[in-house]
Structure formats: structure tokens, C-alpha cells
Motif scaffolding. Sequence first.
Motif, mmCIF file in Angstrom:
data_model
loop_
_atom_site.group_PDB
_atom_site.id
_atom_site.type_symbol
_atom_site.label_atom_id
_atom_site.label_comp_id
_atom_site.label_asym_id
_atom_site.label_seq_id
_atom_site.Cartn_x
_atom_site.Cartn_y
_atom_site.Cartn_z
ATOM 1 N N GLN A 43 5.671 11.116 4.462
ATOM 2 C CA GLN A 43 6.697 11.455 3.495
ATOM 3 C C GLN A 43 7.251 12.834 3.806
ATOM 4 N N ALA A 44 8.550 12.981 3.654
ATOM 5 C CA ALA A 44 9.189 14.274 3.896
ATOM 6 C C ALA A 44 8.816 15.219 2.758
ATOM 7 N N PRO A 45 8.583 16.476 3.075
ATOM 8 C CA PRO A 45 8.238 17.415 1.999
ATOM 9 C C PRO A 45 9.444 17.615 1.073
ATOM 10 N N ALA A 46 9.151 17.798 -0.196
ATOM 11 C CA ALA A 46 10.218 18.016 -1.168
ATOM 12 C C ALA A 46 10.845 19.384 -0.911
ATOM 13 N N PRO A 47 12.169 19.486 -1.005
ATOM 14 C CA PRO A 47 12.804 20.805 -0.787
ATOM 15 C C PRO A 47 12.387 21.773 -1.882
ATOM 16 N N ARG A 48 12.131 23.005 -1.474
ATOM 17 C CA ARG A 48 11.701 24.008 -2.442
ATOM 18 C C ARG A 48 12.899 24.846 -2.859
ATOM 19 N N HIS A 49 12.951 25.161 -4.118
ATOM 20 C CA HIS A 49 14.052 25.989 -4.616
ATOM 21 C C HIS A 49 13.658 27.451 -4.479
ATOM 22 N N ARG A 50 14.620 28.229 -4.009
ATOM 23 C CA ARG A 50 14.375 29.659 -3.902
ATOM 24 C C ARG A 50 14.956 30.339 -5.140
ATOM 25 N N GLU A 51 14.306 31.421 -5.533
ATOM 26 C CA GLU A 51 14.812 32.166 -6.685
ATOM 27 C C GLU A 51 16.035 32.956 -6.291
ATOM 28 N N ALA A 52 16.934 33.071 -7.227
ATOM 29 C CA ALA A 52 18.154 33.861 -6.968
ATOM 30 C C ALA A 52 17.773 35.328 -6.877
ATOM 31 N N ALA A 53 18.505 36.057 -6.061
ATOM 32 C CA ALA A 53 18.212 37.480 -5.864
ATOM 33 C C ALA A 53 18.750 38.312 -7.013
ATOM 34 N N ALA A 94 0.855 -1.186 0.000
ATOM 35 C CA ALA A 94 0.000 0.000 0.000
ATOM 36 C C ALA A 94 0.896 1.242 0.000
ATOM 37 N N PRO A 95 0.477 2.304 -0.668
ATOM 38 C CA PRO A 95 1.288 3.528 -0.666
ATOM 39 C C PRO A 95 1.346 4.131 0.731
ATOM 40 N N GLU A 96 2.467 4.760 1.002
ATOM 41 C CA GLU A 96 2.638 5.400 2.302
ATOM 42 C C GLU A 96 1.733 6.626 2.390
ATOM 43 N N PRO A 97 1.200 6.916 3.575
ATOM 44 C CA PRO A 97 0.383 8.126 3.727
ATOM 45 C C PRO A 97 1.228 9.377 3.464
ATOM 46 N N GLU A 98 0.581 10.401 2.977
ATOM 47 C CA GLU A 98 1.278 11.650 2.647
ATOM 48 C C GLU A 98 1.977 12.261 3.856
ATOM 49 N N SER A 99 1.415 12.104 5.043
ATOM 50 C CA SER A 99 1.989 12.742 6.225
ATOM 51 C C SER A 99 3.332 12.132 6.617
#
Length: 51
Positions: free
Chosen positions: A41-51, A34-39
Motif C-alpha cells: 500500500q502506498a503511504p498516506a500523504p502527510r500534511h505539513r504545517e503552514a509556516a 485477503a487484505p493486502e500486505p502493508e508494504s
Amino acid sequence: MPETEPQSEPTAVSMYDLLASCAAARAVSTPPRAPEPESRQAPAPRHREAA
């Protein structure tokens, strides 16, 4: 008493073929996990925009 047909000798099966057929049967007959529950799973890292 009716005559019975002569039984043929069993064919030889190698241990490799026997184990391979057992592994294949197990793989086919085992349901997928069975698939793992969403809670959990670690959240995917978000990329920040360059300044």
C-alpha cells in the motif's frame, strides 16, 4: 406394488430469478479477499504545517 403419490408439475421459474439465485449463492459462498500486505500500500500523504 405400493401406490405412489402423483407427482405435481414443477413450478415455472423465470430466467431472471434463476440467475439472481445463482448470483446470490455465489456471493454467499465466496470467501472475502485477503487484505493486502502493508508494504504494497502506498503511504498516506502527510500534511505539513503552514509556516
